[in-house]
Design a protein around this motif. Structure first.
Motif, PDB file in Angstrom:
ATOM      1  N   GLU A 176      -8.916  -8.466  -2.048  1.00  0.00           N
ATOM      2  CA  GLU A 176      -8.537  -9.455  -0.216  1.00  0.00           C
ATOM      3  C   GLU A 176      -9.539  -9.848  -0.416  1.00  0.00           C
ATOM      4  O   GLU A 176     -10.806  -9.760  -0.389  1.00  0.00           O
ATOM      5  CB  GLU A 176      -9.446  -7.314   0.690  1.00  0.00           C
ATOM      6  CG  GLU A 176      -8.055  -6.602   0.187  1.00  0.00           C
ATOM      7  CD  GLU A 176      -7.390  -5.403   1.527  1.00  0.00           C
ATOM      8  OE1 GLU A 176      -8.711  -5.480   1.945  1.00  0.00           O
ATOM      9  OE2 GLU A 176      -7.366  -4.201   1.139  1.00  0.00           O
ATOM     10  N   HIS A 234      -3.913   2.749  -1.964  1.00  0.00           N
ATOM     11  CA  HIS A 234      -4.472   2.798  -0.461  1.00  0.00           C
ATOM     12  C   HIS A 234      -5.510   3.369  -0.612  1.00  0.00           C
ATOM     13  O   HIS A 234      -6.807   3.425   0.299  1.00  0.00           O
ATOM     14  CB  HIS A 234      -4.404   2.150   0.428  1.00  0.00           C
ATOM     15  CG  HIS A 234      -4.281   0.945   1.432  1.00  0.00           C
ATOM     16  ND1 HIS A 234      -4.946  -0.328   0.936  1.00  0.00           N
ATOM     17  CD2 HIS A 234      -5.353   1.206   2.590  1.00  0.00           C
ATOM     18  CE1 HIS A 234      -5.880  -1.218   1.236  1.00  0.00           C
ATOM     19  NE2 HIS A 234      -5.401  -0.556   2.737  1.00  0.00           N
ATOM     20  N   THR A 283       0.718  -1.227  -0.149  1.00  0.00           N
ATOM     21  CA  THR A 283      -0.076   0.114   0.098  1.00  0.00           C
ATOM     22  C   THR A 283       0.367   1.052  -0.190  1.00  0.00           C
ATOM     23  O   THR A 283       2.045   1.191   0.674  1.00  0.00           O
ATOM     24  CB  THR A 283      -0.873   0.138   1.025  1.00  0.00           C
ATOM     25  OG1 THR A 283      -0.203  -0.509   2.398  1.00  0.00           O
ATOM     26  CG2 THR A 283      -2.006  -1.859   1.181  1.00  0.00           C
ATOM     27  N   CYS A 288      -7.374   3.104   7.060  1.00  0.00           N
ATOM     28  CA  CYS A 288      -8.706   2.951   5.923  1.00  0.00           C
ATOM     29  C   CYS A 288      -9.059   1.889   6.677  1.00  0.00           C
ATOM     30  O   CYS A 288      -9.053   0.013   6.518  1.00  0.00           O
ATOM     31  CB  CYS A 288      -7.296   2.290   4.499  1.00  0.00           C
ATOM     32  SG  CYS A 288      -8.690   2.185   3.702  1.00  0.00           S
ATOM     33  N   ASN A 336      -7.965   1.480  -3.970  1.00  0.00           N
ATOM     34  CA  ASN A 336      -9.118   1.273  -2.811  1.00  0.00           C
ATOM     35  C   ASN A 336     -10.121   1.425  -2.309  1.00  0.00           C
ATOM     36  O   ASN A 336      -9.983   2.508  -2.124  1.00  0.00           O
ATOM     37  CB  ASN A 336      -7.445   0.438  -1.684  1.00  0.00           C
ATOM     38  CG  ASN A 336      -8.079  -0.749  -0.509  1.00  0.00           C
ATOM     39  OD1 ASN A 336      -7.825  -1.553  -0.844  1.00  0.00           O
ATOM     40  ND2 ASN A 336      -8.760   0.428  -0.033  1.00  0.00           N
ATOM     41  N   TRP A 363      -5.515 -10.665   2.709  1.00  0.00           N
ATOM     42  CA  TRP A 363      -5.120  -9.869   4.031  1.00  0.00           C
ATOM     43  C   TRP A 363      -5.002 -10.853   5.157  1.00  0.00           C
ATOM     44  O   TRP A 363      -6.034 -10.775   5.873  1.00  0.00           O
ATOM     45  CB  TRP A 363      -5.928  -8.782   3.906  1.00  0.00           C
ATOM     46  CG  TRP A 363      -6.508  -7.673   4.767  1.00  0.00           C
ATOM     47  CD1 TRP A 363      -6.160  -8.245   6.657  1.00  0.00           C
ATOM     48  CD2 TRP A 363      -5.726  -6.529   5.060  1.00  0.00           C
ATOM     49  NE1 TRP A 363      -6.534  -6.421   7.486  1.00  0.00           N
ATOM     50  CE2 TRP A 363      -5.454  -5.494   6.182  1.00  0.00           C
ATOM     51  CE3 TRP A 363      -4.983  -6.329   4.182  1.00  0.00           C
ATOM     52  CZ2 TRP A 363      -5.017  -4.242   5.942  1.00  0.00           C
ATOM     53  CZ3 TRP A 363      -5.181  -4.425   4.216  1.00  0.00           C
ATOM     54  CH2 TRP A 363      -5.056  -3.563   5.380  1.00  0.00           C
ATOM     55  N   ASP A 402      -0.507  -0.396  -4.364  1.00  0.00           N
ATOM     56  CA  ASP A 402      -1.958   0.074  -4.396  1.00  0.00           C
ATOM     57  C   ASP A 402      -1.748   0.909  -3.658  1.00  0.00           C
ATOM     58  O   ASP A 402      -1.099   1.738  -2.661  1.00  0.00           O
ATOM     59  CB  ASP A 402      -2.194  -1.176  -3.283  1.00  0.00           C
ATOM     60  CG  ASP A 402      -3.129  -1.180  -2.306  1.00  0.00           C
ATOM     61  OD1 ASP A 402      -4.278  -0.905  -3.432  1.00  0.00           O
ATOM     62  OD2 ASP A 402      -3.710  -1.404  -1.570  1.00  0.00           O
TER      63      ASP A 402
END
Length: 483
Positions: A258, A97, A29, A104, A148, A291, A95
């Motif tokens: 994810e 994010h 991220t 987040c 994301n 994740w 990513d």
């Protein structure tokens, strides 16, 4: 903005551990401001920790384990992580994010959709261009995820098409080699709007665009808690297909970027969902990212050294939190029929998502079956027999009786069992007991190894019933099996 774990272990040890566990890629991220806010991006790791008032011991530990990082700027430290992953043959997806650095995500955090407080589309495109250019020489950077979990009250389809096209074009202009990965709406649960409309870009979309979707139990928490697992799995799997899985039928890659579970195994809703998600990922042969790796955070939502119970690694980062859960996901690390796997005609594996094993021959007992490596090629024929596709004489799985191990018999034997897929999730592999009317399903014996038949569980809608031990997914594969 500093990769987690640098106060726990040397970066190179973490990178090597990722590969040793069988993973080949990290979804890493980054916040937009790391690429667009020079005063922020150019402070050092040491200064960043000081600004946040973090304990001096954190910096001291980073200095001990990763002395080369502590006085690098934040953007240089990020580059160092990407480079080290590459040195260890680990690919990276960059990513984007969030915009403003922080935890987040929520609907109202100002980072959710184009036009939100911290989400200026022009600044975002600037950041994408910067990162695509900066990492153009890093051959292990194979993709860029544009954003994301788009979300919040501003989200709408027209702006999605407008700005995702802008972002995709910016990345492609800066780096012709990386995949462009696009997330959906509603926390990346919804790509359904692509069923009637395509994203218009100047480059070949089917050779470069990838779509990503997320799937957790808490997206449907009440269902997993209050519904019959067979029905819930069938219904939600269908919803995932309607919202994203249909893209596979149109020859677009779909990335389950994810999904994950409380690694402690104490969350019943997670446990039910995860077997369902594992079966879906295997059946669709999805690329995926778990994740998550980290066992802890330097700082999350105001809490220092917060433990991540979804983390594959333990709090100290030196051990795997749950070896059984790791074994489960390792079963789908290799593709079943992805690109390049056309060495053999399609066959079936009988996948048991609860364990990550498959139905295979039991080496300790003649003509008996067990759960173990996915090393057998099965055929599920029109006459409803389950047979081995190897050997000179076809052998079929046959029930012997309730609670008894199944057997392999010659397929022309009148006693050969006929099998059907029951329940809404189509994972109860069922048959009739010979000479009677009792319906039984494949199951795993009390030794956690032998394959037996038992009365089919949880077919009546009972929400408290647990059918996972009887869930077997017939997955199509073209993977070459070497005996």
């Amino acid at each position: 903005m500093v990769a987690e774990g640098m106060s726990k272990l040397p970066l190179d040890e973490i990178s090597k551990a990722i590969g040793a566990m069988g993973f080949n890629c990290v979804r890493l991220t980054w916040p937009t401001f790391l690429a667009t806010n020079d005063p922020l991006a150019n402070i050092t790791v040491r200064q960043s920790f000081d600004r946040l008032g973090l304990n001096f011991s954190d910096v001291s530990l980073i200095e001990r384990h990763n002395p080369a990082l502590v006085d690098l700027s934040l953007i240089e430290a990020y580059q160092a992580v990407v480079s080290n992953l590459g040195d260890n043959n680990v690919m990276v997806i960059l990513d984007n994010h969030i915009s403003k650095p922080g935890w987040c995500c929520s609907r109202t955090d100002g980072n959710g959709f184009f036009g939100d407080t911290y989400f200026d589309p022009n600044v975002w495109v600037e950041g994408l261009n910067y990162m695509a250019t900066l990492f153009g020489s890093h051959k292990n950077v194979i993709g860029m995820s544009l954003r994301n979990e788009l979300r919040g009250p501003r989200q709408n389809v027209e702006d999605w098409f407008k700005y995702m096209a802008m972002g995709a074009e910016a990345v492609h202009a800066a780096n012709k080699d990386v995949l462009v990965i696009l997330s959906g709406l509603s926390f990346d649960n919804d790509l359904g709007f692509l069923s009637t409309r395509q994203l218009n870009v100047s480059f070949s979309s089917k050779s470069k665009l990838v779509f990503e979707v997320h799937w957790y139990s808490f997206s449907n928490s009440e269902a997993w808690g209050n519904g019959n697992p067979n029905d819930v799995c069938g219904r939600i799997s269908g919803s995932v297909t309607n919202n994203a899985g249909f893209l596979l039928d149109r020859q677009f890659p779909l990335f389950l970027s994810e999904f994950g579970i409380d690694q402690r195994g104490v969350n019943e809703r997670d446990n039910r969902y995860f077997s369902c998600a594992m079966a879906y990922a295997a059946d669709k042969d999805l690329d995926w990212a778990l994740w998550t790796l980290q066992g802890s955070y330097y700082l999350r939502e105001g809490v220092v050294e917060l433990e991540e119970v979804y983390g594959l690694l333990s709090l100290n980062w030196t051990t795997v939190r749950n070896q059984t859960q790791l074994q489960r996901v390792q079963s789908i690390q290799q593709p079943f029929r992805g690109p390049g796997l056309s060495e053999v005609p399609p066959y079936k594996i009988i996948f048991h998502p609860l364990t990550g094993h498959c139905v295979t021959l039991d080496s300790s007992r003649r003509l008996a079956l067990a759960v173990g490596p996915c090393s057998e090629r099965w055929n599920f024929s029109d006459d409803q027999t389950l047979s081995l596709t190897t050997g000179s004489t076809p052998s079929c799985i046959t029930t012997v009786g309730v609670g008894m191990p199944v057997a392999l018999t010659e397929c022309d034997d009148v006693m050969s069992s006929k099998w059907a897929l029951l329940s809404s999730c189509h994972m109860h592999v069922s048959t009739k007991v010979a000479g009677g009317n009792a319906t039984v399903c494949l199951d795993v014996g009390g030794d956690d190894r032998s394959v037996i038949t038992n009365p089919c569980r949880c077919l009546g809608g009972d929400a408290s019933c647990d059918p996972e031990g009887q869930w077997f997914k017939l997955v199509t594969s073209t993977r070459l099996i070497i005996s």
